[in-house]
Design an enzyme around this catalytic site. Structure first.
Site, PDB file in Angstrom:
ATOM      1  N   LYS A  89      23.945  34.574  95.575  1.00 54.02           N
ATOM      2  CA  LYS A  89      24.592  35.670  96.301  1.00 54.02           C
ATOM      3  C   LYS A  89      26.096  35.400  96.327  1.00 54.02           C
ATOM      4  CE  LYS A  89      22.256  38.298  99.864  1.00 54.02           C
ATOM      5  NZ  LYS A  89      21.827  38.315 101.265  1.00 54.02           N
TER       6      LYS A  89
HETATM    7  O1  G3P Z   1      20.957  39.763 104.112  1.00 55.61           O
HETATM    8  C1  G3P Z   1      21.820  40.831 104.065  1.00 55.61           C
HETATM    9  C2  G3P Z   1      21.508  41.917 105.044  1.00 55.61           C
HETATM   10  O2  G3P Z   1      20.179  42.321 104.874  1.00 55.61           O
HETATM   11  C3  G3P Z   1      21.890  41.625 106.457  1.00 55.61           C
HETATM   12  O3  G3P Z   1      21.352  42.533 107.359  1.00 55.61           O
HETATM   13  O4  G3P Z   1      20.759  43.159 109.653  1.00 55.61           O
HETATM   14  O5  G3P Z   1      22.524  41.426 109.288  1.00 55.61           O
HETATM   15  O6  G3P Z   1      22.977  43.805 108.772  1.00 55.61           O
HETATM   16  P1  G3P Z   1      21.948  42.732 108.860  1.00 55.61           P
END
Ligand code: G3P
Length: 216
Positions: A83
C-alpha cells in the site's frame, strides 16, 4: 466481486475466512496499531491464514525509502501487496515497484484524477475511500462510478478496491457499479448476512417443524 476484509485482527480474519467468501485482506497503519504486535510478524501470520492479496502499507514519505520498505515487505510472502499513499513520491515509488512486478495498492484516493494517475503509474489496485468522502458531505459512490468509467475506457488492468466502507449499502452499490473488490470491516460483513425476516423465517419453520408428527 471479490471480498476483502479490512482489518489486521487475526481472530476476525480467521472467522470470516471460515465462511468461505474471503478473497483477501487489507490493513492500514491505524488497524495495525490496534493489534499491538510486530508488523512484519503480523503480516506473515495473515498470509498464513488467507491465500490471496494481503495489503501492507509503507510508512516512508520519499520514493526511494518507500521502495526499500516495499521490497522488504514483499519478501514476507508472494501475496503481499504494497500500500502506497497517493503523493508525488508515491507515484514514483509505484512506477518503480510495478517495473519490479511488486504489486501496489495505491491508497488514500479521493478523486478520479488521483486514480487515473495511479493506474498510469502501474498500480495493481486503487483504493478510493468512499466513507470518508461521505463523512465530509461528498458522494463516495459517485467517485467509484467515475473511476470505473475511466478504467474501462482505456482497458487499464488496475482493479478498484472500494475502501472506507461503512455499511452493506456501500457494498451493494459498489457491486452494481462493477467495482472489482470491496474491502469491508468485520462489523459490516456481519451485517451483510443478517436480516430480521430471515431470523423470523427460521423460527417459524422450526416452530412448525416441531408440530410435524414423527414416527416413534
Ligand atoms: O483501510 C482503508 C480504509 O478502508 C479505511 O477506512 O473506516 O478508516 O475510513 P476508514
Amino acid at each position: 466481486m471479490k471480498i476483502f476484509i479490512d482489518t489486521a485482527n487475526l481472530d476476525k480474519i480467521k472467522e470470516v475466512n471460515s465462511w468461505g467468501i474471503l478473497d483477501g485482506v487489507t490493513t492500514n497503519p491505524s488497524l495495525v496499531a490496534k493489534e499491538n504486535t510486530d508488523f512484519r510478524t503480523l503480516v506473515g501470520e495473515i498470509c498464513k491464514l488467507v491465500d490471496g492479496p494481503i495489503s501492507a502499507e509503507v510508512m516512508s514519505t520519499k520514493a526511494a525509502d518507500m521502495v526499500a520498505e516495499a521490497r522488504e515487505l514483499a519478501k514476507i510472502n508472494r501475496n503481499v501487496v504494497i500500500k502506497v499513499p497517493m503523493t508525488e513520491e508515491g507515484l514514483k515509488a509505484t512506477k518503480t515497484l510495478a517495473n519490479e512486478d511488486i504489486p501496489v495498492n495505491m491508497t488514500l484516493i479521493f478523486s478520479a484524477a488521483q486514480a487515473l494517475l495511479a493506474a498510469k503509474a502501474g498500480a495493481r489496485y486503487v483504493s478510493p475511500f468512499v466513507g470518508r468522502l461521505d463523512d465530509i458531505g461528498q458522494d463516495g459512490m459517485k467517485l467509484i462510478s467515475e473511476i470505473m468509467n475511466i478504467l474501462d475506457n482505456y482497458d487499464f488492468d488496475t482493479e478498484v478496491i472500494v475502501a472506507s466502507v461503512r455499511d452493506p449499502i456501500h457494498v451493494v452499490e459498489a457491486a452494481q457499479l462493477g467495482a472489482h473488490i470491496a474491502t469491508i470491516p468485520y462489523d459490516v460483513l456481519k451485517k451483510m448476512f443478517n436480516h430480521p425476516l430471515t431470523d423470523n423465517g427460521i423460527k417459524k419453520f422450526q416452530d412448525d417443524w416441531a408440530k410435524v408428527p414423527k414416527k416413534p
